[in-house]
Design a protein around this motif. Structure first.
Motif, PDB file in Angstrom:
ATOM      1  N   LYS A 219       0.815  -1.213   0.000  1.00  0.00           N
ATOM      2  CA  LYS A 219       0.000   0.000   0.000  1.00  0.00           C
ATOM      3  C   LYS A 219       0.851   1.267   0.000  1.00  0.00           C
ATOM      4  CE  LYS A 219      -3.842  -2.149   2.519  1.00  0.00           C
ATOM      5  NZ  LYS A 219      -4.763  -2.038   3.668  1.00  0.00           N
ATOM      6  N   TRP A 220       2.020   1.228  -0.655  1.00  0.00           N
ATOM      7  CA  TRP A 220       2.926   2.355  -0.527  1.00  0.00           C
ATOM      8  C   TRP A 220       3.220   3.054  -1.847  1.00  0.00           C
ATOM      9  CZ3 TRP A 220       3.328   3.807   4.276  1.00  0.00           C
ATOM     10  CH2 TRP A 220       3.112   2.864   5.267  1.00  0.00           C
ATOM     11  N   LEU A 221       2.503   2.728  -2.931  1.00  0.00           N
ATOM     12  CA  LEU A 221       2.703   3.439  -4.184  1.00  0.00           C
ATOM     13  C   LEU A 221       2.109   4.839  -4.116  1.00  0.00           C
ATOM     14  CD1 LEU A 221       2.048   0.615  -6.813  1.00  0.00           C
ATOM     15  CD2 LEU A 221       4.241   1.523  -6.025  1.00  0.00           C
ATOM     16  N   ASN A 222       1.050   5.005  -3.357  1.00  0.00           N
ATOM     17  CA  ASN A 222       0.455   6.316  -3.171  1.00  0.00           C
ATOM     18  C   ASN A 222       1.344   7.142  -2.236  1.00  0.00           C
ATOM     19  OD1 ASN A 222      -1.329   8.509  -2.317  1.00  0.00           O
ATOM     20  ND2 ASN A 222      -2.970   7.307  -3.240  1.00  0.00           N
ATOM     21  N   PRO A 223       1.756   8.360  -2.651  1.00  0.00           N
ATOM     22  CA  PRO A 223       2.746   9.102  -1.854  1.00  0.00           C
ATOM     23  C   PRO A 223       2.211   9.724  -0.577  1.00  0.00           C
ATOM     24  CG  PRO A 223       2.040  10.435  -3.709  1.00  0.00           C
ATOM     25  CD  PRO A 223       1.395   9.074  -3.884  1.00  0.00           C
ATOM     26  N   PHE A 224       0.904   9.896  -0.457  1.00  0.00           N
ATOM     27  CA  PHE A 224       0.370  10.574   0.718  1.00  0.00           C
ATOM     28  C   PHE A 224       0.513   9.690   1.963  1.00  0.00           C
ATOM     29  CE2 PHE A 224      -1.680  12.861  -2.735  1.00  0.00           C
ATOM     30  CZ  PHE A 224      -1.496  14.167  -2.332  1.00  0.00           C
ATOM     31  N   PRO A 225       0.946  10.284   3.082  1.00  0.00           N
ATOM     32  CA  PRO A 225       1.278   9.487   4.279  1.00  0.00           C
ATOM     33  C   PRO A 225       0.059   8.785   4.874  1.00  0.00           C
ATOM     34  CG  PRO A 225       1.263  11.828   4.789  1.00  0.00           C
ATOM     35  CD  PRO A 225       1.129  11.721   3.305  1.00  0.00           C
ATOM     36  N   LYS A 226       0.241   7.527   5.209  1.00  0.00           N
ATOM     37  CA  LYS A 226      -0.819   6.730   5.829  1.00  0.00           C
ATOM     38  C   LYS A 226      -0.673   6.694   7.345  1.00  0.00           C
ATOM     39  CE  LYS A 226      -0.847   3.902   1.696  1.00  0.00           C
ATOM     40  NZ  LYS A 226       0.038   4.869   1.015  1.00  0.00           N
ATOM     41  N   ILE A 227       0.475   7.150   7.826  1.00  0.00           N
ATOM     42  CA  ILE A 227       0.779   7.136   9.255  1.00  0.00           C
ATOM     43  C   ILE A 227       1.193   8.539   9.669  1.00  0.00           C
ATOM     44  CG2 ILE A 227       2.281   6.204  11.051  1.00  0.00           C
ATOM     45  CD1 ILE A 227       0.430   4.148   9.999  1.00  0.00           C
ATOM     46  N   LYS A 228       0.739   8.961  10.828  1.00  0.00           N
ATOM     47  CA  LYS A 228       1.212  10.220  11.385  1.00  0.00           C
ATOM     48  C   LYS A 228       2.207   9.928  12.491  1.00  0.00           C
ATOM     49  CE  LYS A 228      -0.224  14.585  13.488  1.00  0.00           C
ATOM     50  NZ  LYS A 228      -1.346  15.436  13.942  1.00  0.00           N
ATOM     51  N   TYR A 229       3.330  10.616  12.451  1.00  0.00           N
ATOM     52  CA  TYR A 229       4.352  10.479  13.481  1.00  0.00           C
ATOM     53  C   TYR A 229       4.296  11.687  14.402  1.00  0.00           C
ATOM     54  CZ  TYR A 229       6.423   7.036  10.275  1.00  0.00           C
ATOM     55  OH  TYR A 229       6.640   5.969   9.450  1.00  0.00           O
ATOM     56  N   THR A 230       4.576  11.476  15.657  1.00  0.00           N
ATOM     57  CA  THR A 230       4.689  12.590  16.589  1.00  0.00           C
ATOM     58  C   THR A 230       5.776  12.294  17.605  1.00  0.00           C
ATOM     59  OG1 THR A 230       3.518  14.024  18.155  1.00  0.00           O
ATOM     60  CG2 THR A 230       2.921  11.701  18.182  1.00  0.00           C
ATOM     61  N   GLU A 231       6.485  13.333  17.994  1.00  0.00           N
ATOM     62  CA  GLU A 231       7.486  13.222  19.053  1.00  0.00           C
ATOM     63  C   GLU A 231       6.977  13.835  20.352  1.00  0.00           C
ATOM     64  OE1 GLU A 231      11.505  14.313  18.038  1.00  0.00           O
ATOM     65  OE2 GLU A 231      11.110  14.037  15.909  1.00  0.00           O
ATOM     66  N   ARG A 232       5.701  14.172  20.382  1.00  0.00           N
ATOM     67  CA  ARG A 232       5.114  14.828  21.543  1.00  0.00           C
ATOM     68  C   ARG A 232       4.232  13.855  22.323  1.00  0.00           C
ATOM     69  NH1 ARG A 232       5.683  20.087  21.800  1.00  0.00           N
ATOM     70  NH2 ARG A 232       4.033  20.114  23.360  1.00  0.00           N
ATOM     71  N   PRO A 233       4.513  13.615  23.599  1.00  0.00           N
ATOM     72  CA  PRO A 233       3.663  12.720  24.396  1.00  0.00           C
ATOM     73  C   PRO A 233       2.267  13.278  24.638  1.00  0.00           C
ATOM     74  CG  PRO A 233       5.399  13.699  25.750  1.00  0.00           C
ATOM     75  CD  PRO A 233       5.717  14.041  24.343  1.00  0.00           C
ATOM     76  N   ASP A 234       2.095  14.611  24.651  1.00  0.00           N
ATOM     77  CA  ASP A 234       0.753  15.160  24.835  1.00  0.00           C
ATOM     78  C   ASP A 234      -0.133  14.868  23.632  1.00  0.00           C
ATOM     79  OD1 ASP A 234       2.278  16.785  23.226  1.00  0.00           O
ATOM     80  OD2 ASP A 234       1.552  18.671  24.075  1.00  0.00           O
ATOM     81  N   VAL A 235       0.447  14.891  22.429  1.00  0.00           N
ATOM     82  CA  VAL A 235      -0.320  14.545  21.234  1.00  0.00           C
ATOM     83  C   VAL A 235      -0.685  13.061  21.247  1.00  0.00           C
ATOM     84  CG1 VAL A 235      -0.227  14.370  18.713  1.00  0.00           C
ATOM     85  CG2 VAL A 235       0.686  16.397  19.849  1.00  0.00           C
ATOM     86  N   ALA A 236       0.265  12.208  21.614  1.00  0.00           N
ATOM     87  CA  ALA A 236      -0.011  10.769  21.677  1.00  0.00           C
ATOM     88  C   ALA A 236      -1.107  10.469  22.694  1.00  0.00           C
ATOM     89  CB  ALA A 236       1.270  10.008  22.024  1.00  0.00           C
ATOM     90  N   ALA A 237      -1.071  11.139  23.838  1.00  0.00           N
ATOM     91  CA  ALA A 237      -2.101  10.928  24.852  1.00  0.00           C
ATOM     92  C   ALA A 237      -3.463  11.381  24.347  1.00  0.00           C
ATOM     93  CB  ALA A 237      -1.733  11.686  26.133  1.00  0.00           C
ATOM     94  N   ALA A 238      -3.516  12.521  23.659  1.00  0.00           N
ATOM     95  CA  ALA A 238      -4.784  13.019  23.122  1.00  0.00           C
ATOM     96  C   ALA A 238      -5.354  12.065  22.088  1.00  0.00           C
ATOM     97  CB  ALA A 238      -4.574  14.403  22.513  1.00  0.00           C
TER      98      ALA A 238
END
Length: 466
Positions: A219-238
């Protein structure tokens, strides 16, 4: 399985761990109440002060009757909290190589593991590429235990679950799935959990990226990201509190957020650290700048190819210096040059980064215009789209927008107005056909259309109280 022979057990573990070949794997032989014992551990991955206290206790222990089994010894004699009894040699090897010391003694048919590991790490400072004007200033580090603790600190609920797994026959990387058990989509959760458990790979050489590509290989031929990355624990908690899933991988200072739509990728923590009206303004501004970064240079090229269609109020966009290089190639070459400068800055010592940036900006702007390579207008528009890419912190989306510009520029250059329309259709098809990890629409709640949910994505509403 372990046997009743201490020497056989000790030699088996010593051979499996290759203690004679590895200087940092320590085989520490001791005597506890007149019985032989040995502790295996990795030098540099344990808390020395705790190990010193345990060793002192073992040497002062004078109750041999409790050495009949590992379980009895743990129950009556081990003054430490995080311990467990392990009866499989392979599991002991995995624990030791993970930094957990293990002890075996005469009379034991199992080993005792003491989780006193500590990993070298940097401080939990604010991420360089995911900063906010307000809010917490801590960030994830490369140690998965600390990362899960940073989320746990923000969610003091028994419904918050952290499920640990091991991936990779050689690397044995720790992977933790975090979710709210009363809010998560259990069908999606079971699917992801089963996929991770059944992975047949040797290692996660690139941490999270290796994990995601192993989970979803087609599922990786489409360039738009399928996963969001974050380095912020407050975002992960939300994200967890919303019912989504967070995946942490050891040795990676960021978390994977699942599932993710295009609207989720465009969200930022600053949207929620300001009052609703300000958060809405910031969010809408980001959306408009993101759209402008894709359409500006293709629309300008379209205007230059069709000057008779440009309204009088916008005639200024047609005023460019004479140059032998077509505008299309100017835009493409400058995009590539900027990426080259970005890579150069990334690998340049920090003390020289500013100088390289200044020299690059001068060399590829004023000097390039004076030499007749590029026009002032093309330099201006490419500079705008380059800066506009930084209005959102997602690198994957930034490159996706760049590919979208390339598609529109090429289609417009070849097919004029018809080509521009075809390029827009291609981009919409890529967005509409892209699926999230859960299989849902990437454009939800736009497709399928859910007006109330779309309003929440486009505007920052007041937090509702339970």
């Amino acid at each position: 399985m372990f046997t009743s022979s201490y020497e056989a057990n000790r030699k088996k573990l010593s051979d499996l761990l290759r203690c004679d070949d590895c200087f940092d794997i320590i085989e520490r032989n001791i005597v506890i109440s007149g019985k032989k014992a040995v502790i295996f551990y990795i030098n540099g991955l344990i808390k020395d002060d705790i190990m010193e206290k345990l060793m002192e206790f073992f040497y002062n222990h004078t109750e041999p009757r409790y050495l009949s089994s590992a379980e009895e010894f743990c129950r009556h004699c081990v003054p430490y909290v995080e311990i467990s009894v392990v009866d499989q040699p392979d599991e002991v090897v995995k624990n030791v190589l993970s930094g957990i010391p293990c002890l075996i003694a005469e009379g034991f048919t199992a080993a005792i593991s003491f989780d006193m590991r500590t990993y070298p790490q940097r401080s939990t400072s604010e991420p360089e590429d995911d900063k906010v004007l307000r809010g917490s200033k801590d960030g994830f580090v490369e140690t998965v235990i600390f990362n899960s603790a940073l989320i746990r600190r923000r969610i003091r609920s028994a419904n918050f679950v952290t499920k640990a797994m091991t991936v990779g026959s050689e690397s044995k990387s720790d992977v933790i799935i975090c979710y709210m058990d009363n809010k998560v989509d259990h069908t999606l959760l079971h699917d992801i959990t089963d996929r991770i458990k059944n992975l047949d790979i040797a290692n996660l050489s690139m941490n999270q990226q290796s994990l995601i590509e192993a989970l979803y290989q087609k599922k990786w031929l489409n360039p738009f990201p399928k996963i969001k990355y974050t380095e912020r624990p407050d975002v992960a908690a939300a994200v967890c509190l919303k019912g989504n899933i967070v995946i942490l991988v050891d040795n990676s200072p960021s978390a994977l957020l699942i599932p993710t739509s295009i609207f989720d990728v465009l969200e930022e923590a600053d949207d929620y650290y300001f009052p609703p009206i300000t958060g809405t303004y910031i969010r809408i501004t980001r959306y408009l700048i993101t759209i402008a970064s894709v359409l500006l240079t293709p629309l300008w090229l379209l205007c230059l190819q069709n000057p008779e269609l440009v309204p009088p109020v916008f005639q200024f966009v047609l005023q460019i210096e004479p140059t032998s290089l077509p505008i299309y190639w100017q835009l493409i070459i400058m995009e590539l040059c900027i990426d080259g400068l970005r890579l150069a800055a990334l690998h340049t010592p920090s003390s020289l980064t500013s100088a390289i940036g200044i020299i690059g900006a001068i060399a590829f702007s004023q000097f390039a215009v004076n030499a007749g390579w590029f026009t002032t207008a093309s330099t201006l528009y490419v500079a705008f789209v380059t800066i506009a890419n930084y209005s959102q912190p997602n690198y994957e989306l930034g490159f996706s927008l760049k590919y979208a510009r390339f598609i529109l520029l090429t289609a417009t250059y070849i097919g004029n107005i018809t080509g521009f329309i075809i390029g827009i259709i291609i981009l919409f098809f890529l967005l509409a056909s892209n699926k999230t990890i859960s299989g849902k629409s990437y454009l939800y709640p736009l497709i399928p259309f859910k007006p109330k949910e779309l309003k929440k994505k486009l505007t920052r509403t007041r937090m509702k109280q339970n």
